[in-house]
Design an enzyme around this catalytic site. Sequence first.
Site, short mmCIF file in Angstrom:
data_model
loop_
_atom_site.label_atom_id
_atom_site.label_comp_id
_atom_site.label_asym_id
_atom_site.label_seq_id
_atom_site.Cartn_x
_atom_site.Cartn_y
_atom_site.Cartn_z
N GLY A 225 0.88 -0.82 -0.12
CA GLY A 225 0.28 0.36 -0.06
C GLY A 225 1.01 0.97 -0.70
CB SER B 4 -0.21 11.68 0.72
OG SER B 4 -1.81 11.27 -0.34
CE1 TYR B 5 0.57 14.32 4.51
CE2 TYR B 5 -1.20 13.04 4.13
CZ TYR B 5 -1.03 14.22 4.38
OH TYR B 5 -1.42 15.04 4.24
N GLY B 6 2.77 7.77 3.41
CA GLY B 6 3.85 6.29 3.64
C GLY B 6 3.98 5.40 3.00
CB VAL B 7 5.59 2.99 1.99
CG1 VAL B 7 5.78 1.55 0.65
CG2 VAL B 7 5.89 4.26 0.84
CG ASP C 92 -11.32 8.01 9.06
OD1 ASP C 92 -12.54 8.18 8.46
OD2 ASP C 92 -9.82 7.85 8.80
#
Length: 424
Positions: A101, A104-107, A252
């Site tokens: 996966g 925008s902020y990580g892998v 969320d």
Amino acid sequence: MDTGDGRGRRRSVRTCRRAGARGAKMKREVGKVLGTLSVENTEDKQVPMEEGDDEEEEEEEANCLYTNLFRSDTTRRKTAGAAAATAATAAPRYSLLREVGRGSYGVVYEAVARGSGARVAVKKLRCDAPENVELALAEFWALASLEKRHENVVQLEECVLQRNGLAQKMSHGDKRSKQYLRLVETSLKGERVLGYPEEPCYLWFVMEFCEGGDLNQFILSRQPDPRTNKSFMLQLTSAVAFLHKNNIVHRDLKPDNILISEKSGVPVLKVADFGLSKVCAGLGGLGKEGDDKNVNVNKFWLSSACGSDFYMAPEVWEGHYTAKADIFALGIIIWAMLERITFIDAESKRELLGTYVRQGTEIVPVGEALLENPKMILHIPQRRRSSMSDGIRQLLQDMLAVNPQDRPDAFELEIRMDQVTCAA
């Protein structure tokens, strides 16, 4: 209401808006105590890196996570030569297998723990922006605050802060760690305090791996199964009751953030992705006498409009809500799961579970539609030929009530869900 697939999709934005500012899509995932990183690359297969991570040293660090040292900066300077030699020969604690996966902020990677052979999920998050740090710390604080495990909440294994080739174990509330305090300061001040941009800082999160994908993938790739639906409803309500009992508001909840583990041979749901969560412990709830930890999470008001549009309660759109917002989101998820109501996400083009209201050529999130028209009647079930029982129908109506005071809390919901699923 409409039972179509929602190809007229209007939006699906995951946000955390402050002081009236709309915007910033937020992505995340978490862990608890990793090992250190070595620049020695012992894997033949290269693991894809985040965009911009094109330096050879960073590519090598991404392939293996090592356990040879957790040292202070002082120790590191004194033993730099010895440490380098040790890193070159140390056996990796985790081996990254593949990227599963990217946001925008990580892998996120699938990895194997060398000692046990167990598969784990590892997320690498670059902490050069305050919003990244805020998301990471929110998830870390939420999962690290849990003293007990729950089968339906994703398990945090390890979390490590990496900077300048040095890895440091992250401990919740560790005031002795300058690096940890700098992360907190970055989040609070909204500006980078960890050094210069050429000094990359990363958080590595290690958690249990869920091979079954998310709830969207699992449900939509199979034929309807009443037994699975019943099991999932019970698991979801149990998980949310556990979180609220431990003073955590998720904020969320959506099918993307509900993962599936099939290790036991049967599907087990795991609520994940706590980057927008709020820990309300010690904030003045009404606990039982002699039990300081038992905060009434439904008495604590939140003001940041967080979540993903199609699952947000009416009051969240206004930015003044309690934990009852989680109950509304859960109602949307369960309703969509039972009737397989979907829409097409505008960004990913994926088919996602979610209910909505059709207004002309647009589809509108239920919470937003109820905010605009509080007297609107939700037609549950949507389909004329539905096997939904009267008990489940009424429970969903109550979970999706416009007034949050008319919704059951998580503890009442758990009891009622057990009753209606047994009667169904």
